[in-house]
Design a protein around this motif. Structure first.
Motif, PDB file in Angstrom:
ATOM      1  N   LEU A 135       0.987  -0.971  -0.036  1.00 48.79           N
ATOM      2  CA  LEU A 135      -0.120   0.094   0.164  1.00 48.79           C
ATOM      3  C   LEU A 135       0.808   1.245   0.157  1.00 48.79           C
ATOM      4  O   LEU A 135       0.504   2.656  -0.485  1.00 48.79           O
ATOM      5  CB  LEU A 135      -0.815   0.129   1.417  1.00 48.79           C
ATOM      6  N   ALA A 136       1.489   1.566   0.546  1.00 54.20           N
ATOM      7  CA  ALA A 136       2.739   2.316   0.226  1.00 54.20           C
ATOM      8  C   ALA A 136       3.402   2.722  -0.756  1.00 54.20           C
ATOM      9  O   ALA A 136       3.771   4.060  -0.999  1.00 54.20           O
ATOM     10  CB  ALA A 136       3.985   2.286   1.560  1.00 54.20           C
ATOM     11  N   ASN A 137       3.899   1.205  -0.957  1.00 49.64           N
ATOM     12  CA  ASN A 137       4.825   1.425  -2.795  1.00 49.64           C
ATOM     13  C   ASN A 137       3.581   2.242  -3.395  1.00 49.64           C
ATOM     14  O   ASN A 137       3.505   2.800  -4.812  1.00 49.64           O
ATOM     15  CB  ASN A 137       4.834   0.534  -3.585  1.00 49.64           C
ATOM     16  N   GLN A 138       2.040   2.255  -3.091  1.00 52.09           N
ATOM     17  CA  GLN A 138       0.476   2.787  -3.944  1.00 52.09           C
ATOM     18  C   GLN A 138       0.847   4.115  -4.654  1.00 52.09           C
ATOM     19  O   GLN A 138       0.526   5.006  -4.933  1.00 52.09           O
ATOM     20  CB  GLN A 138      -0.416   1.946  -4.212  1.00 52.09           C
ATOM     21  N   ARG A 139       1.633   5.056  -3.254  1.00 53.23           N
ATOM     22  CA  ARG A 139       1.425   6.017  -2.701  1.00 53.23           C
ATOM     23  C   ARG A 139       2.285   7.001  -3.561  1.00 53.23           C
ATOM     24  O   ARG A 139       3.013   7.186  -4.067  1.00 53.23           O
ATOM     25  CB  ARG A 139       1.460   6.606  -1.127  1.00 53.23           C
ATOM     26  N   GLN A 140       1.571   8.618  -5.169  1.00 49.79           N
ATOM     27  CA  GLN A 140       2.247   8.960  -5.122  1.00 49.79           C
ATOM     28  C   GLN A 140       3.264   9.553  -4.292  1.00 49.79           C
ATOM     29  O   GLN A 140       4.769  10.062  -4.873  1.00 49.79           O
ATOM     30  CB  GLN A 140       1.668   9.719  -6.522  1.00 49.79           C
ATOM     31  N   GLY A 141       3.203  10.564  -3.246  1.00 43.87           N
ATOM     32  CA  GLY A 141       3.911  11.294  -2.922  1.00 43.87           C
ATOM     33  C   GLY A 141       4.038  12.120  -2.935  1.00 43.87           C
ATOM     34  O   GLY A 141       4.729  12.976  -2.901  1.00 43.87           O
ATOM     35  N   THR A 142       3.205  13.283  -3.761  1.00 47.26           N
ATOM     36  CA  THR A 142       3.453  14.177  -4.835  1.00 47.26           C
ATOM     37  C   THR A 142       2.410  15.399  -3.865  1.00 47.26           C
ATOM     38  O   THR A 142       2.622  16.365  -4.220  1.00 47.26           O
ATOM     39  CB  THR A 142       2.670  14.360  -6.173  1.00 47.26           C
ATOM     40  N   HIS A 143       2.555  15.040  -3.045  1.00 41.31           N
ATOM     41  CA  HIS A 143       1.582  15.888  -2.045  1.00 41.31           C
ATOM     42  C   HIS A 143       2.051  17.310  -1.960  1.00 41.31           C
ATOM     43  O   HIS A 143       3.467  17.125  -0.863  1.00 41.31           O
ATOM     44  CB  HIS A 143       0.934  15.756  -1.112  1.00 41.31           C
ATOM     45  N   LYS A 144       1.898  18.916  -1.619  1.00 38.72           N
ATOM     46  CA  LYS A 144       2.699  19.434  -1.647  1.00 38.72           C
ATOM     47  C   LYS A 144       1.363  20.900  -1.149  1.00 38.72           C
ATOM     48  O   LYS A 144       1.124  21.185  -1.836  1.00 38.72           O
ATOM     49  CB  LYS A 144       3.616  20.085  -2.806  1.00 38.72           C
ATOM     50  N   SER A 145       1.828  21.274  -0.026  1.00 39.45           N
ATOM     51  CA  SER A 145       1.481  23.154   0.032  1.00 39.45           C
ATOM     52  C   SER A 145       2.276  24.294   0.286  1.00 39.45           C
ATOM     53  O   SER A 145       3.801  24.008   0.515  1.00 39.45           O
ATOM     54  CB  SER A 145       0.488  22.461   1.472  1.00 39.45           C
ATOM     55  N   LYS A 146       2.040  24.995  -0.378  1.00 49.55           N
ATOM     56  CA  LYS A 146       3.408  26.459   0.102  1.00 49.55           C
ATOM     57  C   LYS A 146       3.381  26.862   1.392  1.00 49.55           C
ATOM     58  O   LYS A 146       2.117  27.041   2.514  1.00 49.55           O
ATOM     59  CB  LYS A 146       2.089  27.525  -0.617  1.00 49.55           C
ATOM     60  N   GLU A 147       4.407  26.935   1.753  1.00 46.46           N
ATOM     61  CA  GLU A 147       5.197  27.470   3.163  1.00 46.46           C
ATOM     62  C   GLU A 147       4.838  28.525   3.176  1.00 46.46           C
ATOM     63  O   GLU A 147       4.809  29.298   1.241  1.00 46.46           O
ATOM     64  CB  GLU A 147       6.321  26.576   3.609  1.00 46.46           C
ATOM     65  N   ARG A 148       5.373  29.983   3.672  1.00 44.52           N
ATOM     66  CA  ARG A 148       5.471  30.849   4.253  1.00 44.52           C
ATOM     67  C   ARG A 148       6.690  31.434   2.464  1.00 44.52           C
ATOM     68  O   ARG A 148       6.380  32.881   2.588  1.00 44.52           O
ATOM     69  CB  ARG A 148       5.948  31.531   5.261  1.00 44.52           C
ATOM     70  N   ALA A 149       7.981  30.801   2.614  1.00 44.84           N
ATOM     71  CA  ALA A 149       9.032  31.699   1.918  1.00 44.84           C
ATOM     72  C   ALA A 149       7.671  31.364  -0.016  1.00 44.84           C
ATOM     73  O   ALA A 149       8.878  31.791  -0.417  1.00 44.84           O
ATOM     74  CB  ALA A 149      10.112  30.376   1.703  1.00 44.84           C
ATOM     75  N   GLU A 150       7.072  30.234   0.314  1.00 45.85           N
ATOM     76  CA  GLU A 150       6.538  29.979  -1.439  1.00 45.85           C
ATOM     77  C   GLU A 150       5.269  31.219  -1.293  1.00 45.85           C
ATOM     78  O   GLU A 150       4.493  31.191  -2.235  1.00 45.85           O
ATOM     79  CB  GLU A 150       6.553  28.556  -1.641  1.00 45.85           C
ATOM     80  N   ILE A 151       5.179  32.142  -0.389  1.00 49.86           N
ATOM     81  CA  ILE A 151       3.432  33.118  -0.879  1.00 49.86           C
ATOM     82  C   ILE A 151       3.385  34.274  -1.219  1.00 49.86           C
ATOM     83  O   ILE A 151       5.070  34.762  -0.848  1.00 49.86           O
ATOM     84  CB  ILE A 151       3.048  32.908   0.226  1.00 49.86           C
ATOM     85  N   ALA A 152       3.346  34.578  -2.519  1.00 47.78           N
ATOM     86  CA  ALA A 152       2.918  35.900  -2.910  1.00 47.78           C
ATOM     87  C   ALA A 152       3.092  36.756  -1.525  1.00 47.78           C
ATOM     88  O   ALA A 152       1.351  37.134  -1.353  1.00 47.78           O
ATOM     89  CB  ALA A 152       2.409  35.946  -4.049  1.00 47.78           C
ATOM     90  N   GLY A 153       3.192  38.334  -1.510  1.00 44.97           N
ATOM     91  CA  GLY A 153       3.087  39.456  -0.774  1.00 44.97           C
ATOM     92  C   GLY A 153       4.045  39.924  -0.360  1.00 44.97           C
ATOM     93  O   GLY A 153       5.318  39.868  -0.578  1.00 44.97           O
ATOM     94  N   SER A 154       3.459  41.107   0.276  1.00 45.58           N
ATOM     95  CA  SER A 154       4.558  41.710   0.979  1.00 45.58           C
ATOM     96  C   SER A 154       5.407  41.400   2.107  1.00 45.58           C
ATOM     97  O   SER A 154       5.255  40.609   3.128  1.00 45.58           O
ATOM     98  CB  SER A 154       3.044  43.219   0.988  1.00 45.58           C
ATOM     99  N   THR A 155       6.618  42.036   1.946  1.00 47.90           N
ATOM    100  CA  THR A 155       7.657  41.495   2.870  1.00 47.90           C
ATOM    101  C   THR A 155       7.231  42.751   3.641  1.00 47.90           C
ATOM    102  O   THR A 155       8.822  42.782   5.009  1.00 47.90           O
ATOM    103  CB  THR A 155       8.754  41.358   2.254  1.00 47.90           C
ATOM    104  N   ARG A 156       6.339  44.071   3.925  1.00 48.33           N
ATOM    105  CA  ARG A 156       6.719  44.988   4.947  1.00 48.33           C
ATOM    106  C   ARG A 156       6.869  43.987   6.109  1.00 48.33           C
ATOM    107  O   ARG A 156       5.287  43.184   6.515  1.00 48.33           O
ATOM    108  CB  ARG A 156       6.311  46.211   4.617  1.00 48.33           C
ATOM    109  N   LYS A 157       7.192  44.822   7.444  1.00 50.78           N
ATOM    110  CA  LYS A 157       6.068  44.582   8.734  1.00 50.78           C
ATOM    111  C   LYS A 157       5.485  45.136   8.478  1.00 50.78           C
ATOM    112  O   LYS A 157       4.848  46.162   8.656  1.00 50.78           O
ATOM    113  CB  LYS A 157       7.421  45.267   9.849  1.00 50.78           C
ATOM    114  N   ILE A 158       4.071  44.153   9.026  1.00 49.98           N
ATOM    115  CA  ILE A 158       2.797  44.459   8.922  1.00 49.98           C
ATOM    116  C   ILE A 158       2.139  45.587  10.196  1.00 49.98           C
ATOM    117  O   ILE A 158       1.017  46.497  10.215  1.00 49.98           O
ATOM    118  CB  ILE A 158       1.940  43.571   8.650  1.00 49.98           C
ATOM    119  N   LYS A 159       2.748  45.526  11.406  1.00 49.89           N
ATOM    120  CA  LYS A 159       2.489  46.604  12.633  1.00 49.89           C
ATOM    121  C   LYS A 159       3.518  46.855  12.869  1.00 49.89           C
ATOM    122  O   LYS A 159       4.837  45.722  13.424  1.00 49.89           O
ATOM    123  CB  LYS A 159       1.517  46.224  13.365  1.00 49.89           C
TER     124      LYS A 159
END
Length: 209
Positions: free
Chosen positions: A41-65
């Protein structure tokens, strides 16, 4: 253990074959079965799951407050995982789930699975058969003759047979494999294991090493 040999019409041919006690009559090892099924069953898993972490998010880099004086927690980036739209903290990353097992353990697991099915009378031996051309109807007729058309079945052939394989491919509950392709999960997942007469030698050879 002796088992009657049937033909593809489900009738007894009057012949019997002796099932090797070293393959079909051992005391099942549940832990070996667990490990082999887990690996499959483990060998059937593609293992391609991925979520974006903070370094991969598009957004402002300024200190918000400002750092102090707001009365709330410090915050330096809008991309932090604590904010809506921020990166996910400790999210899944691509990985390989496969792992290795000892060959002897895998043989033990497969012999245990076959022994369980043989002991539960879920193992059927039939004469070798072939179809002139690949037709699902021909395979369905075999299933009906063996009274397993509504059950999950595993057919084990001695060699690759394109006509038989293609005839079964559209049937969700039927699977056709060669004797060398037997695995623990496939054997135990089937309600009936149908083995052709000539494939018994290959099974004994592969699992008696």
């Amino acid at each position: 253990m002796k088992v009657a040999v049937l033909d593809i019409t489900g009738k007894d041919t009057g012949r019997q074959v002796e099932l090797s006690s070293d393959v079909f009559g051992i005391e099942p090892n549940n832990h070996a079965i667990y490990l082999d099924v887990k690996q499959y069953l483990a060998n059937q898993r593609q293992g391609t799951h991925k979520s974006k972490e903070r370094a991969e998010i598009a957004g402002s880099t300024r200190k918000i407050k400002k750092q102090k004086g707001t009365g709330t927690a410090r915050a330096g980036s809008i991309k932090s995982g604590v904010f809506r739209g921020g990166g996910r903290m400790f999210g899944p990353r691509p990985r390989d789930y496969s792992f290795k097992l000892n060959k002897n353990l895998k043989r033990l697991a497969r012999k245990s699975a076959l022994s369980i099915q043989a002991n539960d009378k879920n193992l059927v031996v039939i004469e070798d058969f072939n179809f002139e051309s690949p037709k699902t109807k021909n395979f369905v007729d075999v299933l009906k003759a063996l009274e397993i058309e509504t059950k999950k079945s595993l057919f084990v052939l001695s060699n690759e047979n394109a006509n038989v394989y293609l005839s079964s491919r559209n049937l969700k509950k039927a699977k056709v494999v060669k004797a060398s392709e037997i695995n623990t999960y496939g054997v135990l997942n089937a309600n009936k294991v149908v083995i052709t007469e000539s494939s018994l030698e290959g099974i004994n050879t592969n699992l008696s090493k």
